[in-house]
Design a protein around this motif. Structure first.
Motif, PDB file in Angstrom:
ATOM      1  N   SER A   1       0.842  -1.199   0.000  1.00 32.07           N
ATOM      2  CA  SER A   1       0.000   0.000   0.000  1.00 32.07           C
ATOM      3  C   SER A   1       0.869   1.239   0.000  1.00 32.07           C
ATOM      4  CB  SER A   1      -0.875   0.051   1.259  1.00 32.07           C
ATOM      5  OG  SER A   1      -1.761  -1.029   1.271  1.00 32.07           O
ATOM      6  N   PHE A   2       0.345   2.312  -0.564  1.00 34.26           N
ATOM      7  CA  PHE A   2       0.950   3.641  -0.449  1.00 34.26           C
ATOM      8  C   PHE A   2      -0.059   4.475   0.326  1.00 34.26           C
ATOM      9  CE2 PHE A   2       2.261   1.767  -4.475  1.00 34.26           C
ATOM     10  CZ  PHE A   2       3.643   1.787  -4.338  1.00 34.26           C
ATOM     11  N   LYS A   3       0.225   4.715   1.591  1.00 34.39           N
ATOM     12  CA  LYS A   3      -0.745   5.362   2.485  1.00 34.39           C
ATOM     13  C   LYS A   3      -2.091   4.644   2.362  1.00 34.39           C
ATOM     14  CE  LYS A   3       1.610   9.633   3.169  1.00 34.39           C
ATOM     15  NZ  LYS A   3       2.098  10.635   2.229  1.00 34.39           N
TER      16      LYS A   3
ATOM     17  N   LEU B   1      12.850  -0.008 -17.362  1.00 40.03           N
ATOM     18  CA  LEU B   1      11.788   0.692 -16.646  1.00 40.03           C
ATOM     19  C   LEU B   1      10.910   1.452 -17.637  1.00 40.03           C
ATOM     20  CD1 LEU B   1      14.102   2.085 -13.856  1.00 40.03           C
ATOM     21  CD2 LEU B   1      12.711   0.020 -13.775  1.00 40.03           C
ATOM     22  N   GLN B   2       9.714   1.832 -17.150  1.00 36.95           N
ATOM     23  CA  GLN B   2       8.789   2.566 -18.021  1.00 36.95           C
ATOM     24  C   GLN B   2       9.448   3.822 -18.578  1.00 36.95           C
ATOM     25  OE1 GLN B   2       4.831   3.822 -16.578  1.00 36.95           O
ATOM     26  NE2 GLN B   2       4.390   1.662 -16.354  1.00 36.95           N
ATOM     27  N   GLU B   3      10.241   4.487 -17.772  1.00 33.61           N
ATOM     28  CA  GLU B   3      10.823   5.769 -18.173  1.00 33.61           C
ATOM     29  C   GLU B   3      12.340   5.672 -18.172  1.00 33.61           C
ATOM     30  OE1 GLU B   3       9.146   9.000 -18.369  1.00 33.61           O
ATOM     31  OE2 GLU B   3       7.277   7.860 -18.518  1.00 33.61           O
TER      32      GLU B   3
ATOM     33  N   PRO C   1      -5.590  -2.697 -16.720  1.00 29.77           N
ATOM     34  CA  PRO C   1      -5.728  -1.282 -17.080  1.00 29.77           C
ATOM     35  C   PRO C   1      -4.803  -0.390 -16.248  1.00 29.77           C
ATOM     36  CG  PRO C   1      -7.584  -1.976 -15.744  1.00 29.77           C
ATOM     37  CD  PRO C   1      -6.744  -3.197 -15.974  1.00 29.77           C
ATOM     38  N   ASN C   2      -4.769   0.886 -16.559  1.00 25.22           N
ATOM     39  CA  ASN C   2      -3.965   1.844 -15.783  1.00 25.22           C
ATOM     40  C   ASN C   2      -4.343   1.758 -14.321  1.00 25.22           C
ATOM     41  OD1 ASN C   2      -4.365   4.043 -18.508  1.00 25.22           O
ATOM     42  ND2 ASN C   2      -2.446   3.150 -17.887  1.00 25.22           N
ATOM     43  N   GLY C   3      -3.320   1.776 -13.470  1.00 30.22           N
ATOM     44  CA  GLY C   3      -3.566   1.802 -12.037  1.00 30.22           C
ATOM     45  C   GLY C   3      -3.891   0.447 -11.432  1.00 30.22           C
ATOM     46  N   ALA C   4      -3.792  -0.636 -12.231  1.00 31.47           N
ATOM     47  CA  ALA C   4      -4.169  -1.974 -11.737  1.00 31.47           C
ATOM     48  C   ALA C   4      -3.211  -2.490 -10.669  1.00 31.47           C
ATOM     49  CB  ALA C   4      -4.217  -2.960 -12.900  1.00 31.47           C
ATOM     50  N   GLY C   5      -1.964  -1.977 -10.680  1.00 31.49           N
ATOM     51  CA  GLY C   5      -0.961  -2.457  -9.725  1.00 31.49           C
ATOM     52  C   GLY C   5       0.178  -3.215 -10.397  1.00 31.49           C
ATOM     53  N   LYS C   6       0.232  -3.170 -11.721  1.00 28.63           N
ATOM     54  CA  LYS C   6       1.236  -3.942 -12.466  1.00 28.63           C
ATOM     55  C   LYS C   6       2.661  -3.470 -12.156  1.00 28.63           C
ATOM     56  CE  LYS C   6      -0.413  -2.654 -16.510  1.00 28.63           C
ATOM     57  NZ  LYS C   6      -1.462  -1.706 -16.107  1.00 28.63           N
ATOM     58  N   THR C   7       2.873  -2.151 -12.257  1.00 23.66           N
ATOM     59  CA  THR C   7       4.228  -1.624 -12.035  1.00 23.66           C
ATOM     60  C   THR C   7       4.673  -1.884 -10.600  1.00 23.66           C
ATOM     61  OG1 THR C   7       3.913   0.065 -13.713  1.00 23.66           O
ATOM     62  CG2 THR C   7       5.647   0.475 -12.103  1.00 23.66           C
ATOM     63  N   THR C   8       3.767  -1.688  -9.658  1.00 24.84           N
ATOM     64  CA  THR C   8       4.103  -1.925  -8.251  1.00 24.84           C
ATOM     65  C   THR C   8       4.517  -3.383  -8.059  1.00 24.84           C
ATOM     66  OG1 THR C   8       2.457  -0.282  -7.641  1.00 24.84           O
ATOM     67  CG2 THR C   8       3.229  -1.722  -5.887  1.00 24.84           C
ATOM     68  N   MET C   9       3.768  -4.297  -8.675  1.00 21.61           N
ATOM     69  CA  MET C   9       4.077  -5.733  -8.542  1.00 21.61           C
ATOM     70  C   MET C   9       5.440  -6.043  -9.148  1.00 21.61           C
ATOM     71  SD  MET C   9       2.822  -8.431  -7.278  1.00 21.61           S
ATOM     72  CE  MET C   9       4.399  -9.177  -6.973  1.00 21.61           C
TER      73      MET C   9
ATOM     74  N   ASP D   1       8.688  -3.231 -18.319  1.00 23.18           N
ATOM     75  CA  ASP D   1       7.477  -2.522 -17.886  1.00 23.18           C
ATOM     76  C   ASP D   1       6.935  -1.723 -19.064  1.00 23.18           C
ATOM     77  OD1 ASP D   1       5.443  -1.610 -16.338  1.00 23.18           O
ATOM     78  OD2 ASP D   1       6.679  -0.421 -14.970  1.00 23.18           O
ATOM     79  N   GLU D   2       5.812  -2.182 -19.606  1.00 25.93           N
ATOM     80  CA  GLU D   2       5.165  -1.533 -20.746  1.00 25.93           C
ATOM     81  C   GLU D   2       6.152  -1.206 -21.853  1.00 25.93           C
ATOM     82  OE1 GLU D   2       2.164   1.212 -19.837  1.00 25.93           O
ATOM     83  OE2 GLU D   2       1.415  -0.031 -18.202  1.00 25.93           O
ATOM     84  N   PRO D   3       6.776  -2.248 -22.430  1.00 23.77           N
ATOM     85  CA  PRO D   3       7.848  -1.993 -23.384  1.00 23.77           C
ATOM     86  C   PRO D   3       7.419  -1.299 -24.663  1.00 23.77           C
ATOM     87  CG  PRO D   3       7.297  -4.327 -23.344  1.00 23.77           C
ATOM     88  CD  PRO D   3       6.564  -3.689 -22.210  1.00 23.77           C
TER      89      PRO D   3
HETATM   90  N1  LIG Z   1       4.760   5.838  -5.098  1.00 23.68           N
HETATM   91  C1  LIG Z   1       3.438   5.855  -5.031  1.00 23.68           C
HETATM   92  N2  LIG Z   1       2.780   6.646  -4.155  1.00 23.68           N
HETATM   93  C2  LIG Z   1       1.432   6.647  -4.061  1.00 23.68           C
HETATM   94  N3  LIG Z   1       0.628   5.883  -4.835  1.00 23.68           N
HETATM   95  C3  LIG Z   1       1.216   5.078  -5.730  1.00 23.68           C
HETATM   96  C4  LIG Z   1       2.657   5.019  -5.886  1.00 23.68           C
HETATM   97  N4  LIG Z   1       2.932   4.112  -6.866  1.00 23.68           N
HETATM   98  C5  LIG Z   1       1.750   3.639  -7.296  1.00 23.68           C
HETATM   99  N5  LIG Z   1       0.722   4.209  -6.625  1.00 23.68           N
HETATM  100  C6  LIG Z   1      -0.710   3.911  -6.809  1.00 23.68           C
HETATM  101  O1  LIG Z   1      -0.885   2.512  -6.756  1.00 23.68           O
HETATM  102  C7  LIG Z   1      -1.858   2.079  -7.721  1.00 23.68           C
HETATM  103  C8  LIG Z   1      -1.218   1.074  -8.670  1.00 23.68           C
HETATM  104  O2  LIG Z   1      -0.249   1.762  -9.486  1.00 23.68           O
HETATM  105  P1  LIG Z   1       0.685   1.012 -10.534  1.00 23.68           P
HETATM  106  O3  LIG Z   1       1.608   2.033 -11.112  1.00 23.68           O
HETATM  107  O4  LIG Z   1       1.271  -0.176  -9.894  1.00 23.68           O
HETATM  108  O5  LIG Z   1      -0.378   0.577 -11.634  1.00 23.68           O
HETATM  109  P2  LIG Z   1      -0.147   0.052 -13.112  1.00 23.68           P
HETATM  110  O6  LIG Z   1      -1.065  -1.101 -13.285  1.00 23.68           O
HETATM  111  O7  LIG Z   1       1.281  -0.177 -13.352  1.00 23.68           O
HETATM  112  O8  LIG Z   1      -0.661   1.281 -13.980  1.00 23.68           O
HETATM  113  P3  LIG Z   1      -0.084   1.894 -15.368  1.00 23.68           P
HETATM  114  O9  LIG Z   1      -0.539   0.944 -16.441  1.00 23.68           O
HETATM  115  O10 LIG Z   1      -0.778   3.202 -15.431  1.00 23.68           O
HETATM  116  O11 LIG Z   1       1.395   2.000 -15.229  1.00 23.68           O
HETATM  117  C9  LIG Z   1      -2.349   3.350  -8.406  1.00 23.68           C
HETATM  118  O12 LIG Z   1      -3.533   3.752  -7.762  1.00 23.68           O
HETATM  119  C10 LIG Z   1      -1.224   4.337  -8.171  1.00 23.68           C
HETATM  120  O13 LIG Z   1      -1.720   5.652  -8.155  1.00 23.68           O
END
Ligand SMILES: Nc1ncnc2c1ncn2[C@@H]1O[C@H](COP(=O)(O)OP(=O)(O)OP(=O)(O)O)[C@@H](O)[C@H]1O
Length: 246
Positions: free
Chosen positions: A12-14, A82-84, A37-45, A155-157
Motif C-alpha cells: 500500500s501507499f498510504k 523501466l517505463q521511463e 488497465p492503468n492503475g491496476a498495480g502492475k508496475t508496483t508488482m 514494464d510496458e515496453p
Molecule cells: N509511489 C506511489 N505513491 C502513491 N501511490 C502510488 C505510488 N505508486 C503507485 N501508486 C498507486 O498505486 C496504484 C497502482 O499503481 P501502478 O503504477 O502499480 O499501476 P499500473 O497497473 O502499473 O498502472 P499503469 O498501467 O498506469 O502503469 C495506483 O492507484 C497508483 O496511483
C-alpha cells in the motif's frame, strides 16, 4: 524449481492499496504478461519482483532466493527496463551500450552483439537524443539484455509506439523466446501484446488477480478474446472515450 514465486504479496501507499494478496508461480523460460488497465498495480508488482520496492507482507522468491538475503546475486541474474528509462541524449547508441556494458564488466564486443540483436546498426553513431520512440525502446531493451539475464522484466515496453515499432520489438522478443534461456515478465495494457508473446497471462485489476493461465485456458465460447474476457470479469468496457484501456 520455479523461476519466480510470489506468495500473498501486499503493498500500500498510504491509503492506496496497490497490491492486495497476489500469488503466482512461473517456470523457467516462460513468457508472462501482467495485463491490466492503468492503475491496476502492475508496475508496483513488477518493481517488488525487481527488488526496487519492498512488499508490506508476503514473499517473493527468484530461483528460490529473496532480495533481503541475496541482493547481489539476484542483481546479476535479472535484466530490467523501466517505463521511463532515461539515457544521456549526448552519448551515441554505441557509447551508451559500452557504458552500461562496463557496469557488468563486459566489453565492446557485447555492445556490438546487442546493436545487432536490436537492429540498431544504422544508428550506432547517432546521438540517443535523435532516436525515435521505437529506437529508444529497442535501446532500452538492449541495455536490459546486456548481461544475458535469466529473468527479464519489461514494464510496458511498447507503450506509445506506432504499430510498426511495436512489431519490431515483438520480433526481437520472439527470438529471445525461441532461445528458451530467458524468463520474461512484461506488464502491458495491450492485449495483443500478451496474446502474441506470452504463454502465461495474469489479468490484474485493482491490485488483485482476476484470472490467470495459458491463453487457451482463459478463453471459452463466452470470452473469445482477452477483450471479451476482461468485460465478463469486471463489467468494464475496454474502450473509454475511444482509448483502449486494456
Ligand atoms: N509511489 C506511489 N505513491 C502513491 N501511490 C502510488 C505510488 N505508486 C503507485 N501508486 C498507486 O498505486 C496504484 C497502482 O499503481 P501502478 O503504477 O502499480 O499501476 P499500473 O497497473 O502499473 O498502472 P499503469 O498501467 O498506469 O502503469 C495506483 O492507484 C497508483 O496511483
Amino acid at each position: 524449481m520455479f523461476q519466480i514465486e510470489v506468495k500473498d504479496v501486499y503493498k500500500s501507499f498510504k491509503d492506496v492499496h496497490a497490491v492486495k494478496g497476489i500469488s503466482f508461480a512461473i517456470h523457467p523460460g516462460e513468457f508472462v504478461a501482467l495485463l491490466g488497465p492503468n492503475g491496476a498495480g502492475k508496475t508496483t508488482m513488477v518493481e517488488m519482483m525487481e527488488g526496487l520496492k519492498k512488499p508490506d507482507s508476503g514473499e517473493i522468491l527468484l530461483q528460490g532466493k529473496n532480495w533481503q538475503k541475496n541482493e547481489k546475486e539476484l542483481r546479476s541474474i535479472i535484466g530490467l527496463s523501466l517505463q521511463e528509462t532515461r539515457f544521456s541524449d549526448k552519448l551515441t547508441v554505441f557509447e551508451t551500450l559500452r557504458l552500461f556494458a562496463s557496469f557488468f564488466r563486459l566489453g565492446e564486443e557485447r555492445a556490438n552483439e546487442i546493436i545487432e540483436l536490436t537492429g540498431l546498426d544504422s544508428k550506432r553513431k547517432s546521438m540517443v537524443g535523435t532516436l525515435s520512440g521505437g529506437q529508444r525502446q529497442r535501446l532500452a531493451l538492449g541495455v536490459a539484455l546486456l548481461n544475458t539475464p535469466q529473468i527479464l522484466f519489461l514494464d510496458e515496453p511498447t507503450t506509445g509506439l506506432d504499430p510498426n515499432s511495436r512489431l519490431d520489438l515483438w520480433n526481437i522478443l520472439k527470438e529471445l523466446k525461441d532461445s528458451r534461456e530467458t524468463t520474461l515478465i512484461l506488464t502491458t495494457h495491450y492485449m495483443e501484446e500478451a496474446e502474441s508473446l506470452c504463454d502465461h497471462i495474469i489479468i490484474i485489476d485493482e491490485g488483485e488477480i482476476l484470472k490467470e493461465g495459458k491463453l487457451e485456458e482463459l478463453l471459452d465460447e463466452n470470452s473469445r478474446n482477452l477483450d471479451e474476457l476482461f468485460i465478463s470479469l469486471t463489467g468494464k468496457a475496454l474502450r473509454e472515450n475511444g482509448n483502449v484501456m486494456l
